[in-house]
Structure formats: structure tokens, C-alpha cells
Design an enzyme around this catalytic site. Sequence first.
Site, PDB file in Angstrom:
ATOM      1  CE  LYS A  51      40.007  32.144  42.472  1.00 24.80           C
ATOM      2  NZ  LYS A  51      40.704  31.714  43.652  1.00 24.80           N
ATOM      3  CG  HIS A  52      41.650  32.650  33.474  1.00 24.85           C
ATOM      4  ND1 HIS A  52      41.398  31.385  33.981  1.00 24.85           N
ATOM      5  CD2 HIS A  52      40.819  32.792  32.413  1.00 24.85           C
ATOM      6  CE1 HIS A  52      40.461  30.815  33.241  1.00 24.85           C
ATOM      7  NE2 HIS A  52      40.097  31.633  32.286  1.00 24.85           N
TER       8      HIS A  52
END
Length: 141
Positions: A51-52
Site C-alpha cells: 500500500k505504497h
Amino acid sequence: MLATVREIQFPQHGDERGKLIALESLTELVPFEVKRVYYIFDTTPGTVRGKHAHKVLKQVLICVSGACTIECEMPDGTKTEHRLDWPDHGLLIEGLVWHNMKEFSKDAVLLVLASEHYDEVDYIRDYDEFRRMCEGHSSDV
Ligand code: TYD
């Protein structure tokens, strides 16, 4: 900055004893100098990691045991999913690519070769900031 996601098939040195894969820095298979190796294992069922995106980091991801799925979003909004389920298969992620790691099997070991030492400053963990940074960037899938 170019953003690239590319599946890579690693050549195997196989004989009656089994299989062996060798990876070296600065080759077609790993097109950067490897400065860091990390691996993710014993993942809690249902977990979504990552999630980055990264500003400069280049990585090759290899599921050396079990399986997992890597979900990528390119600067132009294109989304792709890559199932990594065999050690001869890698995924190169370069540049501004939002990525999630999910659907880990119980025995999954996700090995990552990285071009830089760990540096939290290189992370973009806020999705809206990622989208803002994407304006004007090009991508290859
Ligand atoms: P995190 O970024 O949440 O992992 P992922 O995005 O792959 O799910 O990292 C978890 C923790 O591990 C966090 O405290 C930072 C630390 N870490 C390091 O110290 N070195 C590393 O190379 C990595 C990838 C993480």
C-alpha cells in the site's frame, strides 16, 4: 521518472538433482545494483501489505515459496495483477508504482531484491499524494 512493471522469467539450471536459479546485479534479470534484500513470510491470512509507492527504489520480487499476488497501479491509472507462484518468476517494479501485496498462501516467502538501503523518505504511503505526484509521469506496463 519512468514507471515500469515487468514480469521476468528466470532461466533455470536444472538437472536430475533439482533446479537452481542464479541472479546477478546489473543484468537483464536484475537491472540495478542490489543493495538490500528482505523477505516477507508467516503472513497473517487475508493480509494486504505494501500500500505504497517509491520515489526512486527499484525492486525485483520473487515468491521463492508458496504464492502471493502483487497488485500494481501505474501513474496513468492502469492496474495490473501479477500472481507469483513459482521461484523462476520475478516481478520488476521501478519508479512511481502504487503496489499492494495480497493473497499470500500460508507457506509464502516473498523475497525482494532492492536497489537502495531502507529509507522511509523514499516511501509515498498516502494514496492521494501518490496520485498528485503521478501527474505528468509516463509509464510502461
Ligand atoms: P512495511 O513498509 O510496513 O512493509 P510492507 O510495505 O512490505 O508491508 O515495513 C514493516 C516494518 O519493517 C517497518 O517498521 C519498516 C521495517 N523495514 C525495515 O526496517 N527495512 C526494510 O527493508 C523494510 C522493507 C521494512
